[in-house]
Design a protein around this motif. Structure first.
Motif, short mmCIF file in Angstrom:
data_model
loop_
_atom_site.label_atom_id
_atom_site.label_comp_id
_atom_site.label_asym_id
_atom_site.label_seq_id
_atom_site.Cartn_x
_atom_site.Cartn_y
_atom_site.Cartn_z
N SER A 251 45.49 42.56 47.68
CA SER A 251 46.89 42.88 47.97
C SER A 251 47.02 43.66 49.28
O SER A 251 48.11 43.72 49.86
N GLN A 252 45.91 44.26 49.75
CA GLN A 252 45.89 44.89 51.07
C GLN A 252 45.73 43.83 52.15
O GLN A 252 46.33 43.92 53.22
N PHE A 253 44.92 42.83 51.88
CA PHE A 253 44.67 41.76 52.82
C PHE A 253 45.88 40.84 52.94
O PHE A 253 46.22 40.38 54.03
N ASP A 254 46.53 40.56 51.81
CA ASP A 254 47.69 39.67 51.78
C ASP A 254 48.75 40.32 50.89
O ASP A 254 48.62 40.34 49.67
N ARG A 255 49.80 40.83 51.52
CA ARG A 255 50.84 41.55 50.77
C ARG A 255 51.63 40.64 49.84
O ARG A 255 52.38 41.13 48.98
N GLY A 256 51.46 39.34 49.98
CA GLY A 256 52.18 38.42 49.10
C GLY A 256 51.49 38.19 47.77
O GLY A 256 52.05 37.53 46.90
N LEU A 257 50.30 38.75 47.59
CA LEU A 257 49.55 38.59 46.35
C LEU A 257 49.55 39.90 45.57
O LEU A 257 49.56 40.98 46.15
N ILE A 258 49.51 39.78 44.26
CA ILE A 258 49.51 40.97 43.41
C ILE A 258 48.49 40.81 42.29
O ILE A 258 48.32 39.71 41.75
N ALA A 259 47.80 41.90 41.98
CA ALA A 259 46.80 41.87 40.92
C ALA A 259 47.46 41.94 39.55
O ALA A 259 48.55 42.49 39.39
N LEU A 260 46.75 41.40 38.56
CA LEU A 260 47.19 41.44 37.17
C LEU A 260 46.13 42.17 36.35
O LEU A 260 45.32 41.56 35.65
N PRO A 261 46.11 43.50 36.42
CA PRO A 261 45.08 44.28 35.71
C PRO A 261 45.38 44.36 34.22
O PRO A 261 46.47 44.05 33.76
N GLY A 262 44.38 44.81 33.48
CA GLY A 262 44.58 45.08 32.05
C GLY A 262 44.39 43.90 31.14
O GLY A 262 44.53 44.03 29.92
N MET A 263 44.07 42.72 31.67
CA MET A 263 43.90 41.55 30.81
C MET A 263 42.54 41.53 30.12
O MET A 263 42.38 40.97 29.04
N PHE A 264 41.54 42.11 30.77
CA PHE A 264 40.18 42.06 30.25
C PHE A 264 39.69 43.48 29.97
O PHE A 264 39.86 44.38 30.80
N GLU A 265 39.07 43.68 28.81
CA GLU A 265 38.53 44.99 28.47
C GLU A 265 37.30 45.32 29.30
O GLU A 265 37.09 46.46 29.71
N GLN A 266 36.48 44.31 29.54
CA GLN A 266 35.25 44.52 30.29
C GLN A 266 35.53 44.43 31.80
O GLN A 266 36.10 43.45 32.26
N PRO A 267 35.18 45.47 32.56
CA PRO A 267 35.43 45.41 34.00
C PRO A 267 34.56 44.35 34.67
O PRO A 267 33.43 44.09 34.25
N MET A 268 35.11 43.74 35.71
CA MET A 268 34.38 42.75 36.49
C MET A 268 34.16 43.33 37.89
O MET A 268 35.12 43.46 38.66
N GLN A 269 32.93 43.73 38.18
CA GLN A 269 32.64 44.45 39.42
C GLN A 269 31.46 43.83 40.15
O GLN A 269 30.57 43.23 39.54
N ARG A 270 31.48 44.02 41.47
CA ARG A 270 30.34 43.63 42.30
C ARG A 270 30.17 44.68 43.40
O ARG A 270 31.10 45.45 43.69
N GLN A 271 28.98 44.70 43.99
CA GLN A 271 28.67 45.65 45.06
C GLN A 271 28.39 44.88 46.35
O GLN A 271 27.80 43.80 46.32
N VAL A 272 28.81 45.48 47.47
CA VAL A 272 28.51 44.90 48.78
C VAL A 272 27.29 45.61 49.34
O VAL A 272 27.28 46.84 49.47
N TRP A 273 26.25 44.85 49.69
CA TRP A 273 25.00 45.40 50.21
C TRP A 273 24.73 44.87 51.61
O TRP A 273 25.08 43.73 51.92
#
Length: 306
Positions: A251-273
């Motif tokens: 949503s920072q990269f494209d102001r026309g998009l919006i996140a839909l949080p709260g749908m999944f109990e388990q977080p989905m994360q990745r790291q940049v290396w």
């Protein structure tokens, strides 16, 4: 004023001569400065110094750019003649190989790489996109930027590298275009997704941390699109009313998009290396790319917080 190679071109400062030669060839101060990898103000100072030394104007300014004056044409001819006589070689620039995860290249790093090329038209850069762990293991590069699921340094490239540095933690949520979802009707549960088409980037099917989302997509009997192109997936979310999994900074990269949080109990994360080739990490041009990457992530720090 008339010039002869003996009295003029042969005795010029090489830097001033090169500034003139490239400006004459490009017909544009900005492009010439890019080719020389200097600021346009510095280039203009070089040319002003040269004109003062020769006591004449070398360029005529026109609406569509620069044109050489009579004296400028004479000087250009002399410099070309001298170059042929001495067989001046083209200076080879070192090749910098940058391997980067496709989404990071598109969303985060691309704009600053373009800015680098605008400043330095002589750089030699080989950009390799990574779309799987297999491509990470197979790649050969000077600087590598990849995504992984773990907090600790994961297995990186197969060649010897410096100690991997973690640049950011990314959290992923389903996203939708604002124009296709009024606030009151915006989906906020997995059941609500039944009324929307889902779009999935094929690369994400192999990501273990995306299992909750992938399970929802795999259970779909209709209303799902699988894509091999990251850019096309983004375009479908923007313009086709689809919902797709994207990093929370989107949503920072494209102001026309919006996140839909709260749908999944388990977080989905990745790291940049990031890791740097142990053999080439001391090279100036490699350090230039490393510094650019650090600056890019530092300037966008707010994208990765929260």
């Amino acid at each position: 004023m008339s010039f002869t190679p003996a009295t003029c071109a042969a005795g010029l400062d090489p830097v001033l001569a090169q500034s003139f030669r490239v400006s004459a060839r490009c017909g544009c101060f900005m492009q010439a400065a890019r080719s020389l990898n200097i600021k346009s103000t510095q280039l203009r100072k070089h040319l002003a110094q040269l004109e003062a030394q020769l006591q004449c104007s070398l360029f005529n300014h026109q609406d569509n750019g620069l044109a050489l004056s009579r004296e400028g044409l004479a000087l250009q001819a002399q410099l070309i003649s001298l170059a042929h006589e001495h067989d001046v070689p083209v200076i080879e620039q070192p090749l910098i190989r940058l391997a980067v995860a496709e989404s990071i290249l598109h969303d985060i790093l691309g704009r600053d790489l373009v800015a680098l090329l605008r400043r330095n038209a002589s750089v030699r850069l080989d950009i390799i996109t990574l779309d799987s762990e297999l491509s990470l293991q197979a790649v050969s590069a000077d600087v590598v930027l990849w995504l992984a699921d773990t907090e600790s340094p994961p297995p990186g490239p197969s060649f010897a590298v410096s100690a991997p540095q973690r640049l950011a933690r990314l959290e992923y949520f389903p996203h939708i275009a604002k124009r296709y979802s009024r606030v009151a009707a915006r989906p906020d549960s997995l059941d609500d997704l039944a009324d929307f088409m889902l779009v999935q980037w094929q690369h994400d099917r192999q990501v273990e941390s995306f299992r909750p989302w992938n399970s929802v997509v795999d259970q779909r009997l209709a209303g799902v699109v699988q894509l091999h192109s990251y850019e096309l997936m983004l375009e479908m979310i923007r313009c086709s009313g689809c919902i797709g999994l994207l990093p929370h900074y989107m949503s920072q990269f494209d102001r026309g998009l919006i996140a839909l949080p709260g749908m999944f109990e388990q977080p989905m994360q990745r790291q940049v290396w990031m890791a740097v080739n142990a053999e080439t990490q001391g090279q100036v041009d490699v350090q230039m790319i490393v510094e650019l990457i650090h600056n890019t992530f530092n300037e966008r720090r707010e994208w990765f917080e929260g």
